[in-house]
Design a protein around this motif. Structure first.
Motif, PDB file in Angstrom:
ATOM      1  N   GLU A 203       0.910  -1.137  -0.251  1.00 40.67           N
ATOM      2  CA  GLU A 203       0.086  -0.065  -0.074  1.00 40.67           C
ATOM      3  C   GLU A 203       0.910   1.344  -0.022  1.00 40.67           C
ATOM      4  OE1 GLU A 203      -3.940   1.030   2.522  1.00 40.67           O
ATOM      5  OE2 GLU A 203      -2.230   1.191   3.809  1.00 40.67           O
ATOM      6  N   PHE A 204       0.442   2.102  -0.787  1.00 44.49           N
ATOM      7  CA  PHE A 204       1.226   3.603  -1.009  1.00 44.49           C
ATOM      8  C   PHE A 204       0.628   4.361   0.252  1.00 44.49           C
ATOM      9  CE2 PHE A 204       0.611   7.908  -2.185  1.00 44.49           C
ATOM     10  CZ  PHE A 204       1.948   8.428  -2.070  1.00 44.49           C
ATOM     11  N   ASN A 205       1.267   5.070   1.228  1.00 52.97           N
ATOM     12  CA  ASN A 205       0.678   5.943   2.175  1.00 52.97           C
ATOM     13  C   ASN A 205       1.296   7.021   2.321  1.00 52.97           C
ATOM     14  OD1 ASN A 205       3.055   4.998   3.376  1.00 52.97           O
ATOM     15  ND2 ASN A 205       1.915   4.038   5.025  1.00 52.97           N
ATOM     16  N   GLY A 206       2.384   7.532   1.303  1.00 48.58           N
ATOM     17  CA  GLY A 206       3.076   8.864   1.330  1.00 48.58           C
ATOM     18  C   GLY A 206       4.241   8.731   2.063  1.00 48.58           C
ATOM     19  N   SER A 207       4.706   7.841   2.381  1.00 47.16           N
ATOM     20  CA  SER A 207       5.816   7.389   3.356  1.00 47.16           C
ATOM     21  C   SER A 207       6.654   6.284   3.078  1.00 47.16           C
ATOM     22  CB  SER A 207       5.587   7.586   4.941  1.00 47.16           C
ATOM     23  OG  SER A 207       6.634   7.298   5.651  1.00 47.16           O
ATOM     24  N   VAL A 208       7.953   6.039   3.136  1.00 44.59           N
ATOM     25  CA  VAL A 208       8.889   4.886   3.131  1.00 44.59           C
ATOM     26  C   VAL A 208       9.631   4.880   4.592  1.00 44.59           C
ATOM     27  CG1 VAL A 208       8.903   4.846   0.558  1.00 44.59           C
ATOM     28  CG2 VAL A 208      10.479   6.289   2.004  1.00 44.59           C
ATOM     29  N   ALA A 209       9.189   5.560   5.293  1.00 43.03           N
ATOM     30  CA  ALA A 209       9.899   5.427   6.890  1.00 43.03           C
ATOM     31  C   ALA A 209      11.084   5.602   7.100  1.00 43.03           C
ATOM     32  CB  ALA A 209       9.438   3.790   7.295  1.00 43.03           C
ATOM     33  N   GLY A 210      11.636   6.542   6.213  1.00 39.84           N
ATOM     34  CA  GLY A 210      13.061   7.021   6.565  1.00 39.84           C
ATOM     35  C   GLY A 210      14.060   6.119   5.896  1.00 39.84           C
ATOM     36  N   LEU A 211      13.614   5.134   4.846  1.00 39.49           N
ATOM     37  CA  LEU A 211      14.443   4.161   4.295  1.00 39.49           C
ATOM     38  C   LEU A 211      15.436   4.938   3.295  1.00 39.49           C
ATOM     39  CD1 LEU A 211      12.327   1.126   3.713  1.00 39.49           C
ATOM     40  CD2 LEU A 211      14.060   1.369   5.216  1.00 39.49           C
ATOM     41  N   GLY A 212      15.075   5.945   2.830  1.00 37.46           N
ATOM     42  CA  GLY A 212      15.993   6.889   1.883  1.00 37.46           C
ATOM     43  C   GLY A 212      17.168   7.451   2.717  1.00 37.46           C
TER      44      GLY A 212
END
Length: 318
Positions: free
Chosen positions: A227-236
């Motif tokens: 699911e896309f929710n506008g975040s990747v939890a700081g993985l970048g």
């Protein structure tokens, strides 16, 4: 202990995969001489583009087909490459501060994709019906020791990313393109004197970075998120730390992302592993970030970043 490792390893491989491809994207960018702080933003753009494409296509293919998932990954990579032109233009043509440009990319990506998702779904989230299913690889999964670790419950995207990093290691160190790209990040004036277009090579580096980073964001959607929710939890930002930890080298990045993949796995699946239940959940949740800080402190003094990374290129300077 061995049983615990067997339980953790497939999850670690799943978490490692997007980190690895994003860190590899950052490697291309910084080897060309452009710092990319916008990895988080590119991942978000990729996860949005991938999820949106998959949702639009998933009813057009037979049940059990994964064609729409692969198309979603391809669209995410193309979208990321196009979106990265913003960072490339600001950093290369306008000689803008590359850290500020990357920060702006993160802000634009998060707000723009959430705005689009809310207009599409009304909630800001885009969920896919089904992603890739982890499977055992026939024959190889029966190999003692290595079989249960490497070839059991693996996603096809894991092998895609491992193939990309193998090809990238060859390209960067065994081809004229790789030599020119690295020269632009080390001694751009010398590269220009040798007839290399520094602007062109840096544009290519940034676009590859955007494509691979966005692919990493889409991989999260088709593997363990859904699911896309506008975040990747700081993985970048964690991928950026892995780039530094890995000393801007493909094999170093592979080792660093595997290390961080284990740290994330311990934090996320600790409650399902009996041997880790005695550790306070809060300590496990902050574990990946503490490990990242410690790793950066230890390796920051010996880090060997490309010499011209972050420096605007002046074609008239000698």
């Amino acid at each position: 202990m061995w049983e615990t490792i067997q339980q953790i390893f497939p999850y670690a491989m799943a978490y490692m995969t997007p980190l690895l491809i994003v860190a590899l994207g950052a490697l291309y960018c910084e080897r060309s001489g452009v710092i990319n702080i916008g990895l988080e933003g590119f991942m978000i753009v990729g996860s949005f583009a991938g999820a949106f494409t998959i949702v639009k296509l998933q009813g057009n293919f037979p049940a059990g087909s994964s064609t729409h998932l692969w198309i979603g990954l391809l669209v995410a990579a193309i979208t990321g490459a196009i979106f990265s032109l913003l960072h490339a233009f600001a950093s290369i043509n306008l000689s803008a501060n590359q850290v500020i440009s990357g920060t702006a990319i993160n802000m634009i990506a998060g707000s723009l994709t959430i705005f689009l998702a809310r207009n599409i779904t009304g909630s800001g989230n885009i969920g896919i019906q089904m992603g890739f299913v982890p499977k055992d690889i026939p024959v190889l999964s029966k190999i003692p020791v290595l079989g249960p670790l490497l070839f059991t419950k693996t996603y096809p995207t894991t092998w895609l990313v491992l193939g990309i990093i193998t090809i990238s290691a060859f390209i960067l160190y065994k081809t004229s393109f790789g030599m020119r790209l690295r020269a632009c990040g080390e001694h751009p004036q010398a590269a220009q004197a040798a007839g290399v277009s520094v602007f062109k090579m840096r544009y290519i580096g940034v676009m590859i970075s955007g494509a691979l980073s966005s692919l990493g964001g889409a991989i999260i959607i088709v593997t363990y998120s859904g699911e896309f929710n506008g975040s990747v939890a700081g993985l970048g930002f964690l991928a950026l730390a892995a780039l530094i930890f890995g000393q801007w080298k493909p094999l170093g990045i592979l080792g660093a992302t595997m290390f961080f993949g284990f740290a994330i796995t311990i934090a996320n699946v600790s409650q399902a592993i009996p041997s880790l239940e005695s550790i306070p959940p809060v300590a496990l949740k902050v574990f990946p970030y503490i490990v990242t800080l410690i790793a950066l402190i230890i390796f920051s003094k010996s880090s060997q970043a490309p010499k011209a990374a972050g420096e605007p290129f002046d074609a008239g300077k000698r």
